[in-house]
Structures are given as C-alpha cells and as structure tokens.
Motif scaffolding. Structure first.
Motif: not given
Length: 452
Positions: A146-171
């Motif tokens: 029954g998980l309600k929330y996820v809290v995740w942390e990382n470096v700012k470099g994830v915003y400009s990752d060429k493999s678009d890891g952040f976009g994969c995370l959001l999706a």
C-alpha cells in the motif's frame, strides 16, 4: 505514524531527520560494509540479508574480490534486528509481505553514473540502472504494501544525463516505463511536476543545504512521488517566505563576504596562489574519498607573532590565545588538487565548506583555511590541519559522533570510511524539511479519508 523502507541507506540521514518526527523505519538496504555497521549501531539494523555474489557471471576479478571482502567485513554483524536487505535487486515479494504496511519508500540510488565528476554513463552504468530497480521496487510495494509516497535524491547531473535516466525515472513512476519522458529543452529544469495515470503525481526540486540550517553549499535533486495520496508539490514547494527557500544566491550573505588581506604573503597553499585568487563566492564543495595523505581534509590557520596555539590536532574548534585573550579568526575554504579553472575558492566569515563524495581523483577530501590574527588587519601565515569527522558530521547536520561506530575488529572506525560515508550522504536538514512537509500533507490526507 509513517512507516518507511529506506534503500541505499548509507548512514541514514533519513533516520536522523525523520525519527524525531515520529516516523518508523521497518527496513533498510545497503551493501557497503561501513554503512552496514553504522546502520546496526545507530538504527538497530541486522546484517545485510542479500549481498552481490562474487560468483556472478560478467564481473571481473577486481569486482569479485571486492564482493568477497565486503561479505567478509559484515560477517560478524548480528542477524537479528530491523531488516537490512542489502542488495535491493534481491528483495522478494515474500520479504515485502513480512513488512506489512509501508507508507514511504526512501532512497538515493548511486550517483556516480550521473555526476559531472564521474564518467556520466547514466543508465549504461550498472549503478545508474539501480535507479530503475528502485522504481520496480516502488511498483511492487504499491501493490503489496500500500505504498503511498516515494522520496528519491540524487546529484544535479541527473538533469543532463545523456541516456535520459531522469526521464526514465519519471516515466517509471508515472507508470509508462517503456517511454522515457523528454525535457522541453536540452536538460531537465531544476524543478517540475508530472501527472501520471491512476492519480500518480511526481514533483522534483533542487534543494541547496545552505538554506536549510547547515553551513555548506550542496545542491541536490529531491523527488517526491505519490500514488493517489497527497500532492507532492505541497511537500516540495512552499511560499518564498517559508523556511527552506532555495534561491540561487543570498544577498545577506554576499554582504558579509570579504577576502583576506595581505596575510597570505603570496604563498601557495593547496592551490591558493595569492590573496587575489580568493573570491567572495560561498564555500566550495568538500569531498570525501578513500585515499589519505594529501587528499585528507585540512584547515589552515594563520599564525601571528605572539599567538599561542593549544591542542592543534585534536580540537574540533581549536583554541588560539594572544596575550591571554582569544585571537580573531576568519574562515575560508578551497578545494585541493584542481586546475585554476576548476578550483572553487571561497571566503566567508560564517559559511564553512560543503561535502562531496568521489571514488578517485586528487580532490577527494575536505580542505579549509582559517586566517587568525590579533586584529582584523594583522598579517598571518597559513598552517593546515585536517578537518575532523565531527566537523564533517556537523556540515551534514548529523549529531556529533554519528559515524563513530565499531568497525573492522571492533575498534572505532578510522577517519577514512567516515569521511566517505558522510560525503555520500544526504544533508539531514533537507531531509527533515521534506519529512515535516510529508507528515503535514499525509495528516491532511488521513483526515480527509476519515471524514469521507
């Protein structure tokens, strides 16, 4: 009462921040031997249940040896205690069912594959792929716990990752894992909001630790996702007048900044060429790595004729005396081992350097300096000492001695693993802010459900 499963726990900034708020931790997950010992002594966690096997196919001899050493290093930890699952990729559905209700999944997956200090391999790095394992775990926990929330942390470099890891995370969190979301520009902005299916909502924001009560400049991406519960935007975003506003600069601090006078006397000390190379910027990043010697954290103290120093190597805040009266001290900081272009040098009467973590390179440990003189204008020479782990604990907002735990043979841990763990950790005040906001939003959500 919020029930939390912590992953990639490290020395658990989440516990230090959220336990005083009434959160209960039902489990941890970390394979690092020192982190496992810290979790045992500070959080009551048992020995890691799952460890990466040294016999796995596709790993080289160095990785196999590292895994064997890690298994050996945790072997004497007791099995009993709050579960430390270790390798999150091996957590089974049966493990999750034993936990019962879990409200929050928390974790900061390894950042090396996204950090500008690393090779920037993103999802092409096994460590980057752990981010997607984290998302898969969240999905299973939504169904089982029954998980309600996820809290995740990382470096700012994830915003400009060429493999678009952040976009994969959001999706993945929005339940469309096959189609990575794309930023509108060349990289993801420092804050944003995504609405997915089934009332899934995701918000992220860059928080800088210097605006949350600790004297360090540390910008990190914090993401909160909710599965049909409270709005994560209400957790991460708040009016500018409230505590935790993360501006790019702070005019009040700029007003107090200054630069040393001729006290440096043109001497080069760990990259400081002369007094003109000291800027009015905030303090640079302190790093934490595995090496020692010249890469160790250091503080420079300026000495003046007639000034006596006591307890040079042991005191967290050393005592300087001149003619029986305390001397005037001004603090500054710099990062060692970098080129003139890369080196960040700052001078500030109140702000201390920030913490960073890395595996290699010549700039892996905190360095700082203090100009000491009997008055504001007296010249001084620079003398260096290492920053203590306690000082680094304070820079991250941990209680004094949080990382001083028995390790390897039962003796208290050496400085090296303590520096590395602190550099890899989250800033406790940033996590406390998120915990307070999460608790407030969850409380409103519960009241609405009860009224309905």
């Amino acid at each position: 009462m919020m029930r939390v499963l912590s992953t990639f726990s490290g020395i658990s900034a989440a516990s230090a921040a959220w336990k005083p708020l009434g959160f209960t931790f039902v489990g941890f997950a970390d394979i690092d031997p020192f982190a496992a010992h810290a979790l045992h002594h500070r959080c009551g966690a048992g020995r890691p249940i799952y460890m990466p096997s040294p016999d796995d196919e596709g790993i080289d001899d160095m990785e196999a040896r590292s895994r064997r050493n890690a298994i050996r290093a945790i072997s004497k930890l007791p099995v009993d205690g709050i579960p430390n699952f270790g390798d999150i990729s091996q957590i089974s559905d049966a493990d999750l069912r034993k936990l019962g209700r879990v409200d929050v999944l928390e974790g900061g997956s390894p950042c090396q594959s996204f950090s500008v200090a690393g090779r920037r391999l993103g999802l092409d790095d096994a460590r980057g792929n752990l981010m997607l394992v984290f998302c898969e775990l969240a999905e299973r926990m939504r169904e089982i716990n029954g998980l309600k929330y996820v809290v995740w942390e990382n470096v700012k470099g994830v915003y400009s990752d060429k493999s678009d890891g952040f976009g994969c995370l959001l999706a993945s969190l929005a339940e469309d894992p096959g189609n990575a979301l794309q930023p509108a520009g060349k990289k993801w902005p420092d804050s944003g909001y995504v609405a997915g299916i089934e009332q899934r909502k995701i918000a992220w924001r860059t928080l800088d630790a210097q605006y949350f009560g600790v004297p360090q400049r540390r910008k990190r991406c914090f993401l909160v996702a909710s599965f049909g519960s409270g709005c994560p935007g209400e957790i991460l975003f708040e009016p500018e007048s409230l505590r935790g506003d993360s501006h790019a600069s702070d005019p009040s601090r700029e007003a107090t900044a200054g630069r040393p006078g001729a006290g440096s006397q043109g001497k080069s000390v760990y990259g400081i060429i002369d007094d003109e190379s000291v800027s009015t910027d905030l303090m640079p990043t302190i790093t934490a790595g595995k090496s020692s010697g010249g890469m160790a954290p250091a503080v420079c103290y300026g000495f003046q004729s007639g000034v006596t120093y006591a307890n040079f190597s042991k005191d967290v805040s050393p005592t300087f005396v001149t003619s029986g009266e305390p001397a005037v001290a001004f603090a500054a900081a710099f990062s060692a081992g970098n080129s003139d272009k890369a080196r960040g040098i700052g001078y500030e009467e109140e702000i201390a350097p920030t913490l960073r973590a890395g595996e290699s390179g010549s700039n892996q440990r905190p360095t700082a300096l203090i100009k000491l003189s009997a008055n504001d204008n007296a010249s001084a020479e620079w003398v260096i000492r290492r920053l203590t782990p306690v000082e680094c604990e304070r820079l991250q907002g941990f209680p004094d001695g949080w990382t001083s735990v028995p390790y390897r043979g039962g003796n208290l841990a050496a400085d090296g693993p303590r520096y590395k763990a602190l550099g890899n950790s989250m800033a406790v005040p940033c996590m406390r802010f998120i915990g307070e906001q999460l608790k407030a939003v969850a409380s409103v959500d519960v009241n609405v459900d009860q009224a309905a």
